[in-house]
Scaffold this active site. Structure first.
Site, PDB file in Angstrom:
ATOM      1  CD1 TRP A 257      -2.010  -2.187   2.030  1.00 45.98           C
ATOM      2  CD2 TRP A 257      -2.869  -1.445   0.109  1.00 45.98           C
ATOM      3  NE1 TRP A 257      -2.966  -3.082   1.622  1.00 45.98           N
ATOM      4  CE2 TRP A 257      -3.506  -2.653   0.451  1.00 45.98           C
ATOM      5  CE3 TRP A 257      -3.241  -0.798  -1.070  1.00 45.98           C
ATOM      6  CZ2 TRP A 257      -4.511  -3.227  -0.344  1.00 45.98           C
ATOM      7  CZ3 TRP A 257      -4.238  -1.364  -1.864  1.00 45.98           C
ATOM      8  CH2 TRP A 257      -4.857  -2.562  -1.495  1.00 45.98           C
TER       9      TRP A 257
ATOM     10  CG  ASP B 166      -3.059   3.880   4.292  1.00 44.71           C
ATOM     11  OD1 ASP B 166      -4.115   3.677   4.929  1.00 44.71           O
ATOM     12  OD2 ASP B 166      -2.753   3.253   3.256  1.00 44.71           O
TER      13      ASP B 166
ATOM     14  CE  LYS C  24      -8.106  -3.423   4.179  1.00 43.26           C
ATOM     15  NZ  LYS C  24      -7.443  -2.564   3.215  1.00 43.26           N
TER      16      LYS C  24
END
Ligand SMILES: *Cc1c(COP(=O)(O)O)cnc(C)c1O
Length: 387
Positions: A132, A199, A223
């Site tokens: 990511w 993030d 999530k």
């Protein structure tokens, strides 16, 4: 009772019957409990699922579904206000910060951040700790000077780089607090003079932190916060508009900040379910209690991985994630055998990410300690049989 009232009463009782049947249905299907270790979209609290199902039939006593009313109704505006307030309260942030509920997933933030924060002449610094983070770096490069200060790529992302120098002249430093795929997590954040952008898609609301050390926090909801379809952005107000660039209206944080995330139609259902999850976190005792719960689950599972002769962890111990526990079998042929054993015990979602293989147990907030105990027992049975 006149005819209109009678019709209304009958409609109400029909609605109640539908809700009741639905609740019974949910209860029955979830009695054969699955232990949900999926990495995302991921487990949500039972009570949140039940309440979410109810508002699909009848929202706030309106006799209408949440899915068929105006987002500008006072009932939905209240949901937006409460969601925003809960975010600030749980993160213990003042209204120096703006809370935005956006679309496009965390992946859209990979380019919205440089668009909004990286000036034409400026520099954005990044740390590469996994897939990511790499994706975020790739997008930033499209906008301007992007420098990767540190990376653990040479080590298959098995640790979090530390001790590197952070310049004081950049627009921001971007990090990824938890690496969902490789299973590493910052236990301490870099100390820097420039705004820290993070993030937090896979560990937001999982433990107590000083969130005021960040200039911008973002997270796809699916999530640890709610269902897919909404992305949370928490930004220090003075950073809004700091790149000085021209950009599309929809991609400008200022647009959404000025309109309370209602410039256009927001993803109403994902926001509602996120609000319920945030309320659940608060009722459970906030981030302190999430931290305790998550620590207990992670410690139990890691100690079994370290003890058991069939498995081993892949990430450096000090950088192990509490959210996504990544481990591998000591013999390749055990991989599919173990996944089969898990399935027999109701443990699902344990296959590692397709890019790394092995196993990954995601232990998000809503997962109970009892589910981790079942997984640990499965590992012990497996060891008895095969080791
Ligand atoms: C899942 C994930 C993403 C991607 O999120 P989308 O909402 O699917 O775009 C980004 N960063 C991290 C850390 C993730 O875990």
């Amino acid at each position: 009772m006149n005819q209109k009232n009678r019709a209304k009463a009958s409609q109400n009782s029909q609605n109640q019957q539908i809700i009741h049947n639905f609740a019974v249905y949910i209860y029955k299907t979830r009695m054969s409990k699955k232990h949900n270790f999926y990495a995302g979209p991921a487990i949500l609290p039972e009570t949140v699922l039940k309440q979410s199902a109810e508002v699909v039939i009848d929202f706030a006593g309106m006799g209408l579904s949440l899915l068929e009313i105006s987002h500008r109704s006072k009932q939905f505006e209240a949901v937006m206000d409460e969601s925003r307030a809960l975010v600030l309260e749980l993160l213990n942030l003042s209204n120096e910060y703006e809370v935005l509920f956006l679309s496009g997933g965390a992946s859209t933030q990979f380019f919205m951040i440089p668009m909004n924060l990286l000036s034409e002449q400026g520099t954005a610094y990044y740390v590469n700790t996994g897939t990511w983070a790499s994706n975020a770096i790739k997008e930033a490069k499209n906008f301007g000077n992007t420098v990767v200060l540190a990376s653990s790529e040479d080590d298959q992302f098995r640790h979090i780089p530390k001790g590197f120098n952070i310049p004081t002249d950049g627009n921001y430093l971007h990090i990824t607090s938890n690496n969902t795929i490789y299973g590493s997590q910052y236990q301490q954040f870099p100390n820097c003079q420039i705004p820290l952008v993070c993030d937090m898609s896979s560990d937001i609301f999982s433990k107590k932190l000083d969130f005021s050390q960040f200039g911008l926090i973002y997270a796809g909801a699916q999530k640890n916060m709610g269902p897919a379809g909404v992305t949370l952005v928490v930004i220090r107000k003075d950073l809004i508009g700091s790149s000085g660039r021209k950009m599309p209206t929809m991609l400008n944080y200022k647009t959404h900040a000025e309109k309370g995330s209602m410039y256009n139609t927001p993803p109403v259902f994902p926001i509602y379910v996120s609000m319920l999850t945030l309320k659940w976190i608060k009722e459970m005792g906030g981030l302190e209690s999430m931290e305790k719960r998550n620590r207990e689950k992670a410690e139990l599972l890691y100690s079994e991985i370290d003890r058991n002769n069939c498995f081993e962890g892949t990430v450096r111990k000090e950088d192990r994630s509490w959210m996504n526990v990544v481990f591998v079998p000591k013999k390749v042929e055990w991989e599919s055998l173990f996944l089969e054993s898990c399935k027999l015990n109701g443990c699902v979602g344990l296959a590692g990410h397709r890019s790394v293989g092995g196993f990954r147990a995601s232990l998000y907030n809503a997962l109970e300690l009892s589910s981790v105990k079942v997984l640990v027992e499965t590992m012990q049975e497996f060891e008895k049989k095969y080791a």
